[in-house]
Write a protein that holds these residues in place. Structure first.
Motif, PDB file in Angstrom:
ATOM      1  N   ASP A  76       0.766  -1.237   0.049  1.00  0.00           N
ATOM      2  CA  ASP A  76      -0.047   0.091  -0.025  1.00  0.00           C
ATOM      3  C   ASP A  76       0.935   1.190   0.064  1.00  0.00           C
ATOM      4  OD1 ASP A  76      -2.581   1.284   0.736  1.00  0.00           O
ATOM      5  OD2 ASP A  76      -1.432   2.112   2.174  1.00  0.00           O
ATOM      6  N   GLU A  77       0.382   2.262  -0.738  1.00  0.00           N
ATOM      7  CA  GLU A  77       1.337   3.561  -0.964  1.00  0.00           C
ATOM      8  C   GLU A  77       1.481   4.223   0.168  1.00  0.00           C
ATOM      9  OE1 GLU A  77       1.421   7.763  -3.610  1.00  0.00           O
ATOM     10  OE2 GLU A  77      -0.137   6.003  -3.869  1.00  0.00           O
ATOM     11  N   GLU A  78       0.499   4.190   1.250  1.00  0.00           N
ATOM     12  CA  GLU A  78       0.646   4.965   2.444  1.00  0.00           C
ATOM     13  C   GLU A  78       1.597   4.125   3.423  1.00  0.00           C
ATOM     14  OE1 GLU A  78      -1.892   6.702   6.399  1.00  0.00           O
ATOM     15  OE2 GLU A  78      -2.859   5.982   4.674  1.00  0.00           O
ATOM     16  N   LEU A  79       1.529   2.678   3.457  1.00  0.00           N
ATOM     17  CA  LEU A  79       2.374   2.139   4.211  1.00  0.00           C
ATOM     18  C   LEU A  79       3.921   2.250   3.772  1.00  0.00           C
ATOM     19  CD1 LEU A  79       2.565  -0.333   6.409  1.00  0.00           C
ATOM     20  CD2 LEU A  79       2.069  -1.764   4.606  1.00  0.00           C
ATOM     21  N   LEU A  80       4.050   2.146   2.519  1.00  0.00           N
ATOM     22  CA  LEU A  80       5.428   2.424   1.964  1.00  0.00           C
ATOM     23  C   LEU A  80       5.958   3.634   2.555  1.00  0.00           C
ATOM     24  CD1 LEU A  80       7.821   1.476   0.425  1.00  0.00           C
ATOM     25  CD2 LEU A  80       6.646   2.084  -1.740  1.00  0.00           C
ATOM     26  N   SER A  81       5.199   4.834   2.183  1.00  0.00           N
ATOM     27  CA  SER A  81       5.696   6.244   2.580  1.00  0.00           C
ATOM     28  C   SER A  81       6.048   6.098   4.167  1.00  0.00           C
ATOM     29  CB  SER A  81       4.496   7.179   2.398  1.00  0.00           C
ATOM     30  OG  SER A  81       4.455   7.185   1.130  1.00  0.00           O
ATOM     31  N   LYS A  82       5.162   5.464   5.038  1.00  0.00           N
ATOM     32  CA  LYS A  82       5.437   5.523   6.336  1.00  0.00           C
ATOM     33  C   LYS A  82       6.822   4.744   6.628  1.00  0.00           C
ATOM     34  CE  LYS A  82       0.788   6.589   8.010  1.00  0.00           C
ATOM     35  NZ  LYS A  82      -0.377   5.897   8.965  1.00  0.00           N
ATOM     36  N   PHE A  83       6.949   3.840   5.885  1.00  0.00           N
ATOM     37  CA  PHE A  83       8.195   2.755   6.187  1.00  0.00           C
ATOM     38  C   PHE A  83       9.426   3.721   5.863  1.00  0.00           C
ATOM     39  CE2 PHE A  83      11.016  -0.644   4.737  1.00  0.00           C
ATOM     40  CZ  PHE A  83      11.116  -1.153   5.970  1.00  0.00           C
ATOM     41  N   ALA A  84       8.998   4.210   4.714  1.00  0.00           N
ATOM     42  CA  ALA A  84      10.248   5.051   3.997  1.00  0.00           C
ATOM     43  C   ALA A  84      10.708   6.107   4.854  1.00  0.00           C
ATOM     44  CB  ALA A  84       9.983   5.678   2.694  1.00  0.00           C
ATOM     45  N   TYR A  85       9.583   6.804   5.645  1.00  0.00           N
ATOM     46  CA  TYR A  85       9.914   7.644   6.748  1.00  0.00           C
ATOM     47  C   TYR A  85      10.816   7.105   7.862  1.00  0.00           C
ATOM     48  CZ  TYR A  85       8.800  11.195  10.559  1.00  0.00           C
ATOM     49  OH  TYR A  85       9.014  12.187  11.323  1.00  0.00           O
ATOM     50  N   ILE A  86      10.333   5.928   8.365  1.00  0.00           N
ATOM     51  CA  ILE A  86      11.150   5.216   9.501  1.00  0.00           C
ATOM     52  C   ILE A  86      12.625   4.817   9.055  1.00  0.00           C
ATOM     53  CG2 ILE A  86      11.183   2.815  10.778  1.00  0.00           C
ATOM     54  CD1 ILE A  86       7.942   3.208  10.781  1.00  0.00           C
ATOM     55  N   ALA A  87      12.521   4.406   7.680  1.00  0.00           N
ATOM     56  CA  ALA A  87      14.161   4.161   7.226  1.00  0.00           C
ATOM     57  C   ALA A  87      14.768   5.320   7.466  1.00  0.00           C
ATOM     58  CB  ALA A  87      13.812   3.640   5.896  1.00  0.00           C
ATOM     59  N   GLU A  88      14.418   6.484   7.015  1.00  0.00           N
ATOM     60  CA  GLU A  88      15.155   7.497   6.819  1.00  0.00           C
ATOM     61  C   GLU A  88      15.513   8.277   8.246  1.00  0.00           C
ATOM     62  OE1 GLU A  88      14.643  12.180   5.447  1.00  0.00           O
ATOM     63  OE2 GLU A  88      13.536  10.585   4.418  1.00  0.00           O
ATOM     64  N   SER A  89      14.632   7.744   9.078  1.00  0.00           N
ATOM     65  CA  SER A  89      14.905   8.261  10.690  1.00  0.00           C
ATOM     66  C   SER A  89      16.038   7.593  11.123  1.00  0.00           C
ATOM     67  CB  SER A  89      13.628   8.280  11.506  1.00  0.00           C
ATOM     68  OG  SER A  89      13.243   7.174  11.774  1.00  0.00           O
ATOM     69  N   ASN A  90      16.145   6.315  10.651  1.00  0.00           N
ATOM     70  CA  ASN A  90      17.504   5.253  10.947  1.00  0.00           C
ATOM     71  C   ASN A  90      18.515   5.397  10.258  1.00  0.00           C
ATOM     72  OD1 ASN A  90      15.706   4.323  13.190  1.00  0.00           O
ATOM     73  ND2 ASN A  90      14.798   2.729  11.889  1.00  0.00           N
ATOM     74  N   ALA A  91      18.481   6.469   9.186  1.00  0.00           N
ATOM     75  CA  ALA A  91      19.358   6.703   8.337  1.00  0.00           C
ATOM     76  C   ALA A  91      20.064   5.507   7.416  1.00  0.00           C
ATOM     77  CB  ALA A  91      20.848   6.974   9.133  1.00  0.00           C
ATOM     78  N   ARG A  92      18.825   4.810   6.906  1.00  0.00           N
ATOM     79  CA  ARG A  92      18.854   3.793   5.834  1.00  0.00           C
ATOM     80  C   ARG A  92      17.961   4.152   5.078  1.00  0.00           C
ATOM     81  NH1 ARG A  92      17.915   0.260  10.988  1.00  0.00           N
ATOM     82  NH2 ARG A  92      19.433  -0.422  11.660  1.00  0.00           N
ATOM     83  N   SER A  93      18.203   3.340   3.837  1.00  0.00           N
ATOM     84  CA  SER A  93      17.442   3.209   2.681  1.00  0.00           C
ATOM     85  C   SER A  93      16.331   2.245   2.975  1.00  0.00           C
ATOM     86  CB  SER A  93      18.090   2.662   1.355  1.00  0.00           C
ATOM     87  OG  SER A  93      18.353   1.363   1.698  1.00  0.00           O
ATOM     88  N   THR A  94      15.186   2.443   2.135  1.00  0.00           N
ATOM     89  CA  THR A  94      13.959   1.403   2.736  1.00  0.00           C
ATOM     90  C   THR A  94      14.429  -0.123   2.485  1.00  0.00           C
ATOM     91  OG1 THR A  94      13.303   1.549   0.442  1.00  0.00           O
ATOM     92  CG2 THR A  94      12.263   2.919   1.955  1.00  0.00           C
ATOM     93  N   ASN A  95      15.468  -0.491   1.289  1.00  0.00           N
ATOM     94  CA  ASN A  95      15.857  -1.604   1.410  1.00  0.00           C
ATOM     95  C   ASN A  95      16.681  -2.022   2.465  1.00  0.00           C
ATOM     96  OD1 ASN A  95      16.396  -3.901  -0.712  1.00  0.00           O
ATOM     97  ND2 ASN A  95      18.524  -3.290  -0.174  1.00  0.00           N
ATOM     98  N   GLY A  96      17.830  -1.304   3.127  1.00  0.00           N
ATOM     99  CA  GLY A  96      18.518  -1.299   4.077  1.00  0.00           C
ATOM    100  C   GLY A  96      17.676  -1.558   5.334  1.00  0.00           C
ATOM    101  N   GLU A  97      16.470  -0.953   5.548  1.00  0.00           N
ATOM    102  CA  GLU A  97      15.648  -0.917   6.708  1.00  0.00           C
ATOM    103  C   GLU A  97      14.917  -2.372   6.728  1.00  0.00           C
ATOM    104  OE1 GLU A  97      13.769   0.487  10.177  1.00  0.00           O
ATOM    105  OE2 GLU A  97      15.326   1.161   9.067  1.00  0.00           O
ATOM    106  N   LEU A  98      14.611  -2.716   5.446  1.00  0.00           N
ATOM    107  CA  LEU A  98      13.733  -4.186   5.168  1.00  0.00           C
ATOM    108  C   LEU A  98      14.684  -5.206   5.821  1.00  0.00           C
ATOM    109  CD1 LEU A  98      11.278  -5.470   4.742  1.00  0.00           C
ATOM    110  CD2 LEU A  98      11.849  -5.431   2.241  1.00  0.00           C
ATOM    111  N   GLN A  99      15.854  -5.174   5.024  1.00  0.00           N
ATOM    112  CA  GLN A  99      16.829  -6.148   5.402  1.00  0.00           C
ATOM    113  C   GLN A  99      17.216  -6.101   6.911  1.00  0.00           C
ATOM    114  OE1 GLN A  99      20.441  -5.624   3.204  1.00  0.00           O
ATOM    115  NE2 GLN A  99      19.567  -5.948   1.068  1.00  0.00           N
ATOM    116  N   THR A 100      17.381  -5.220   7.843  1.00  0.00           N
ATOM    117  CA  THR A 100      17.486  -5.187   9.051  1.00  0.00           C
ATOM    118  C   THR A 100      16.551  -5.923   9.545  1.00  0.00           C
ATOM    119  OG1 THR A 100      18.785  -3.264   8.939  1.00  0.00           O
ATOM    120  CG2 THR A 100      17.897  -3.656  10.953  1.00  0.00           C
TER     121      THR A 100
END
Length: 64
Positions: A21-45
């Motif tokens: 879902d677009e909203e879910l992805l946007s929120k996930f990207a926000y969290i990833a950025e707050s952790n200084a990661r890409s969305t891919n890096g956040e998902l791998q973590t």
């Protein structure tokens, strides 16, 4: 960039598509950025931590 233990996760990277879902992805990207990661890096973590927790509770996953 996230450092991954190469003994646990050899660098044989695979690609896959994910419908999300677009909203879910946007929120996930926000969290990833707050952790200084890409969305891919956040998902791998997240996946790495999930596997580690599973193996702690159920024993090592043997893929051989």
């Amino acid at each position: 960039m996230t450092s991954i233990n190469k003994e646990v996760f050899p660098m044989t990277e695979k690609r896959f598509s994910l419908r999300i879902d677009e909203e879910l992805l946007s929120k996930f990207a926000y969290i990833a950025e707050s952790n200084a990661r890409s969305t891919n890096g956040e998902l791998q973590t997240i996946i790495k931590n999930h596997i580690a927790q599973f193996e702690k509770e159920h024993g090592k996953i043997n893929l051989e």
